[in-house]
Design a protein around this motif. Structure first.
Motif, short mmCIF file in Angstrom:
data_model
loop_
_atom_site.label_atom_id
_atom_site.label_comp_id
_atom_site.label_asym_id
_atom_site.label_seq_id
_atom_site.Cartn_x
_atom_site.Cartn_y
_atom_site.Cartn_z
N HIS A 188 32.08 20.07 4.76
CA HIS A 188 33.31 19.76 4.03
C HIS A 188 34.11 18.62 4.65
CE1 HIS A 188 32.57 23.40 1.75
NE2 HIS A 188 32.46 24.08 2.87
N THR A 189 33.96 18.39 5.96
CA THR A 189 34.76 17.37 6.63
C THR A 189 33.94 16.15 7.06
OG1 THR A 189 34.43 18.43 8.79
CG2 THR A 189 36.35 19.13 7.48
N SER A 190 32.64 16.14 6.77
CA SER A 190 31.79 15.05 7.26
C SER A 190 31.37 14.09 6.14
CB SER A 190 30.52 15.63 7.91
OG SER A 190 29.78 16.40 6.99
N ALA A 191 32.04 14.15 4.98
CA ALA A 191 31.62 13.32 3.84
C ALA A 191 31.67 11.83 4.18
CB ALA A 191 32.48 13.62 2.63
N GLY A 192 32.73 11.38 4.86
CA GLY A 192 32.85 9.97 5.20
C GLY A 192 31.76 9.52 6.15
N LEU A 193 31.45 10.36 7.12
CA LEU A 193 30.38 10.05 8.07
C LEU A 193 29.03 10.00 7.36
CD1 LEU A 193 29.92 9.58 11.12
CD2 LEU A 193 29.52 12.03 11.34
N ARG A 194 28.81 10.92 6.44
CA ARG A 194 27.55 10.96 5.71
C ARG A 194 27.43 9.79 4.74
NH1 ARG A 194 27.60 15.25 2.51
NH2 ARG A 194 29.55 16.22 3.18
N ASP A 195 28.54 9.30 4.25
CA ASP A 195 28.49 8.11 3.39
C ASP A 195 28.03 6.90 4.19
OD1 ASP A 195 29.19 9.33 1.06
OD2 ASP A 195 31.32 8.80 1.18
N ARG A 196 28.52 6.78 5.42
CA ARG A 196 28.13 5.61 6.22
C ARG A 196 26.70 5.78 6.74
NH1 ARG A 196 31.22 2.31 11.07
NH2 ARG A 196 29.37 1.19 11.80
N PHE A 197 26.39 6.93 7.30
CA PHE A 197 25.06 7.17 7.87
C PHE A 197 24.27 8.07 6.92
CE2 PHE A 197 27.85 6.24 11.48
CZ PHE A 197 27.17 5.18 12.04
N GLY A 198 24.06 7.57 5.73
CA GLY A 198 23.35 8.33 4.72
C GLY A 198 22.27 7.49 4.06
N LYS A 199 22.03 7.74 2.78
CA LYS A 199 21.00 7.02 2.05
C LYS A 199 21.60 5.90 1.22
CE LYS A 199 17.69 10.82 1.82
NZ LYS A 199 16.94 11.78 0.95
N TYR A 200 20.86 4.79 1.16
CA TYR A 200 21.24 3.64 0.36
C TYR A 200 20.10 3.29 -0.58
CZ TYR A 200 24.99 2.83 3.78
OH TYR A 200 26.09 2.96 4.58
N VAL A 201 20.42 2.94 -1.80
CA VAL A 201 19.42 2.51 -2.78
C VAL A 201 19.51 0.99 -2.90
CG1 VAL A 201 18.61 2.70 -5.15
CG2 VAL A 201 19.58 4.70 -4.00
N VAL A 202 18.39 0.32 -2.65
CA VAL A 202 18.37 -1.14 -2.58
C VAL A 202 17.37 -1.68 -3.58
CG1 VAL A 202 17.92 -3.13 -1.09
CG2 VAL A 202 18.99 -1.07 -0.14
N LYS A 203 17.80 -2.67 -4.36
CA LYS A 203 16.90 -3.35 -5.28
C LYS A 203 16.10 -4.38 -4.50
CE LYS A 203 16.71 -5.68 -9.77
NZ LYS A 203 17.51 -6.21 -10.91
N THR A 204 14.79 -4.24 -4.51
CA THR A 204 13.90 -5.14 -3.78
C THR A 204 12.96 -5.81 -4.77
OG1 THR A 204 12.07 -3.61 -3.39
CG2 THR A 204 13.97 -3.45 -1.90
N ARG A 205 12.05 -6.59 -4.23
CA ARG A 205 11.07 -7.29 -5.08
C ARG A 205 10.18 -6.32 -5.85
NH1 ARG A 205 8.45 -9.05 0.60
NH2 ARG A 205 7.50 -7.05 1.11
N GLY A 206 10.07 -5.09 -5.36
CA GLY A 206 9.19 -4.11 -6.01
C GLY A 206 9.95 -3.01 -6.73
N GLY A 207 11.21 -3.24 -7.07
CA GLY A 207 12.01 -2.20 -7.72
C GLY A 207 13.05 -1.65 -6.77
N LYS A 208 13.56 -0.47 -7.08
CA LYS A 208 14.58 0.15 -6.23
C LYS A 208 13.93 1.06 -5.19
CE LYS A 208 18.32 0.02 -9.63
NZ LYS A 208 19.29 0.81 -10.42
N TYR A 229 0.82 -1.21 0.00
CA TYR A 229 0.00 0.00 0.00
C TYR A 229 0.86 1.26 0.00
CZ TYR A 229 -4.40 -2.43 0.92
OH TYR A 229 -5.52 -3.22 0.80
N LEU A 230 2.03 1.19 0.61
CA LEU A 230 2.84 2.39 0.82
C LEU A 230 3.99 2.53 -0.16
CD1 LEU A 230 2.83 2.17 4.71
CD2 LEU A 230 1.82 4.01 3.35
N GLY A 231 4.08 1.64 -1.12
CA GLY A 231 5.16 1.73 -2.08
C GLY A 231 6.51 1.45 -1.45
N LEU A 232 6.57 0.38 -0.65
CA LEU A 232 7.80 -0.01 0.03
C LEU A 232 8.28 -1.36 -0.49
CD1 LEU A 232 6.75 0.82 3.72
CD2 LEU A 232 7.99 2.30 2.13
N GLY A 233 9.58 -1.59 -0.37
CA GLY A 233 10.13 -2.89 -0.75
C GLY A 233 9.91 -3.94 0.31
N TYR A 234 9.97 -3.53 1.58
CA TYR A 234 9.79 -4.44 2.71
C TYR A 234 8.92 -3.74 3.75
CZ TYR A 234 13.88 -6.61 0.56
OH TYR A 234 14.76 -7.17 -0.34
N GLY A 235 8.13 -4.53 4.48
CA GLY A 235 7.30 -3.97 5.52
C GLY A 235 7.89 -4.11 6.90
N ALA A 236 8.78 -5.06 7.09
CA ALA A 236 9.40 -5.30 8.39
C ALA A 236 10.73 -6.00 8.16
CB ALA A 236 8.48 -6.15 9.27
#
Length: 549
Positions: free
Chosen positions: A301-321, A148-155
């Motif tokens: 300018h100095t937090s790029a590494g931290l933002r890479d780890r605690f940032g956004k990830y794109v995941v291919k799921t059963r319903g797309g990305k 219903y919510l356009g999610l790849g996983y519910g839990a």
């Protein structure tokens, strides 16, 4: 309609109310004086339309009543005005409570996560905590809610299992699990617009069943019961011109929102003086929200590494990305040891005005402007880097940043004095406005200060420059907490096994009544730190299963 599919706009609706695949009508165009149904759903937000969709094609005649129309109007918005006498609230009610087909999904941000297992438990350090149902009972419904919510996983995606689902190696070094745990949110995606979150109203006309009917500009003004207040006999509804009709249904589901559910029960006091379902003076009590705010700042300018780890990830799921956001939450152990509430923190990138990615979205949508074209042309390096990150690295887009914040969201301590009552002020339909006396607690402030300090220390231990915490966040500070509500009103018709401490039972049926049910965040006994919509939809599916049986 298959949940999560359909067109981008409500189509096929004519003055008589018959659409391509279901009936949607303005109440003013309906000639019936008395309206009947097997199930009447009050409200067409995520909860109400989920129930209608679940019951579509069944033997039940379903009638959905929506106070608004296809567009927001000043007249409909005015019905959401409240009298606030409690803690200050930053989110304007007219922005957060939408009287329109689709309800609050018209303006929500799309961030989703299930509640934690500990949120359902009775915790000795959290008064009035504990649900009459458990995590395991709700988990299957989160999975069904994902579609219903356009999610790849519910839990099952909020913790360590995320790395398995994403087919990634967990980053090292690990978090110190004594204090903090990894946490992930998932962003809703509308199948009709990959750049937007799911808007329920745009898909309402695609419910492919003749047994479902939606009436717009149909505001319930009173719930009529028998003299004992045990059974709902009729609903009094007003159209936009103030003309009254009557609805009779075998079962009624009140799904009007976290504030309106309590308001309507209290305002239905012509037959039962205290209001419907209010024998023990519990309706409107235990009002919760999420307290949120900025707790610190990071150098872009100095937090790029931290933002890479605690940032956004794109995941291919059963319903797309699908896009996931990585944050941190307090461990259950530290919550129990130190008497803290459930709390999560994340890094928020705040783009500058000339960040090109919004312009890219507009261009891809076909909304071409000279401003967008110039903005895109001015940032070729950023766009090339973004293509690599999205297509190869499967991470979030690099933004041109104004600044970077550390933000938090904390659950609230349930408090019977935090409540909704009726104001003496009337709206233009003659109904009493909601009077909001929202309470905040020191336990929430203490939790946020402690959590921010632990995250700052953990970032340093992981080898990153910690955030500069705001002055009020320091654990020795006596300054007022700079936290606001997050437009997530919750708990004012809470679920409880005991009618003296709640309004509905474990099946979301109002205690002491035979045919009135409630849906939405107002039934949550506690609110955890997770955004509520995923659990709202899950409980709506669960309730629909019960109604169908």
């Amino acid at each position: 309609m298959s949940p999560g599919t359909g067109s981008a706009s409500v189509s096929g609706v004519d003055a008589g109310g018959r659409g391509n695949s279901m009936r949607i009508a303005d109440l003013r165009a309906v000639r019936d004086t008395d309206l009947t149904a097997d199930v009447c759903v009050i409200g067409s937000g995520p909860a109400g339309l989920t129930i209608a969709t679940e019951l579509a094609g069944s033997a039940l005649r379903v009638l959905v009543l929506e106070s608004g129309g296809l567009e927001l109007t000043p007249e409909s918005d005015e019905l959401d005005d409240v009298e606030n006498v409690g803690a200050a609230r930053a989110q304007p009610y007219r922005n957060a409570r939408n009287r329109i087909l689709g309800g609050s999904s018209h303006t929500w941000s799309g961030r989703c996560a299930p509640l934690d297992e500990l949120d359902f438990a009775t915790r000795s350090w959290v008064p009035f905590s504990g649900w009459p149902i458990g995590f395991a009972e709700v988990e299957p419904y989160w999975e069904r809610a994902a579609e219903y919510l356009g999610l790849g996983y519910g839990a099952g995606f909020t913790g360590d299992r995320f790395w398995e689902l994403a087919d990634r190696t967990p980053p090292r070094p690990e978090l110190d699990r004594r204090w903090l745990r990894p946490y992930f949110w998932q962003i809703s995606k509308d199948p009709a617009d990959p750049f937007d979150s799911k808007r329920f109203g745009a898909h309402a006309a695609d419910i492919s069943a003749d047994n479902v009917r939606i009436l717009l500009h149909a505001t319930v003004s009173h719930i009529d019961t028998d003299p004992e207040g045990v059974r709902v006999e009729a609903l009094r509804i007003l159209d936009a011109d103030g003309n009254e009709r009557v609805v009779r249904a075998r079962r009624i589901v009140l799904a009007a929102g976290g504030i309106e559910n309590a308001r309507l029960l209290l305002a239905s006091n012509r037959i039962v003086r205290a209001g419907v379902g209010n024998r023990h003076d519990t309706v409107g009590r235990f009002l919760l929200d999420h307290r949120c705010g900025v707790v610190g700042a990071l150098d872009p300018h100095t937090s790029a590494g931290l933002r890479d780890r605690f940032g956004k990830y794109v995941v291919k799921t059963r319903g797309g990305k699908h896009t996931f956001l990585h944050g941190l939450a307090l461990s259950p152990e530290i919550q129990a040891d130190e008497g803290l509430l459930n709390c999560a923190l994340w890094i928020q990138e705040v783009p500058s005005e000339d960040d090109p990615w919004e312009s890219v979205k507009n261009l891809l949508r076909g909304h071409v402007t000279m401003h967008d074209a110039r903005t895109v042309a001015s940032h070729p390096g950023l766009l090339l880097s973004g293509a690599k990150r999205r297509l190869i690295d499967h991470t979030g887009l690099p933004r041109k940043l104004e600044h970077v914040e550390l933000r938090c969201m904390v659950e609230q301590t349930p408090d019977p004095a935090s409540r909704i009552t009726l104001s003496d002020r009337l709206d233009h339909l003659g109904m009493h406005r909601a009077r909001i006396d929202w309470k905040v607690s020191d336990q929430e402030d203490r939790t946020v200060r402690r959590a921010a300090a632990m995250v700052a220390g953990e970032f340093a231990r992981l080898g990153h420059t910690p955030p500069a915490l705001d002055a009020w966040v320091r654990e020795t500070s006596t300054a007022p907490a700079q936290l606001t509500d997050w437009a997530h009103p919750t708990g004012a018709t809470r679920m409880s096994a005991d009618a003296r401490t709640g309004v509905v039972d474990a099946d979301c049926r109002v205690h002491g009544m035979t045919n009135l049910y409630l849906a939405g965040s107002s039934v949550f006994p506690t609110n955890g730190h997770a955004n509520p919509t995923l659990t709202i939809v899950a409980l709506a599916i669960r309730l629909a299963d019960a109604l169908r049986r």
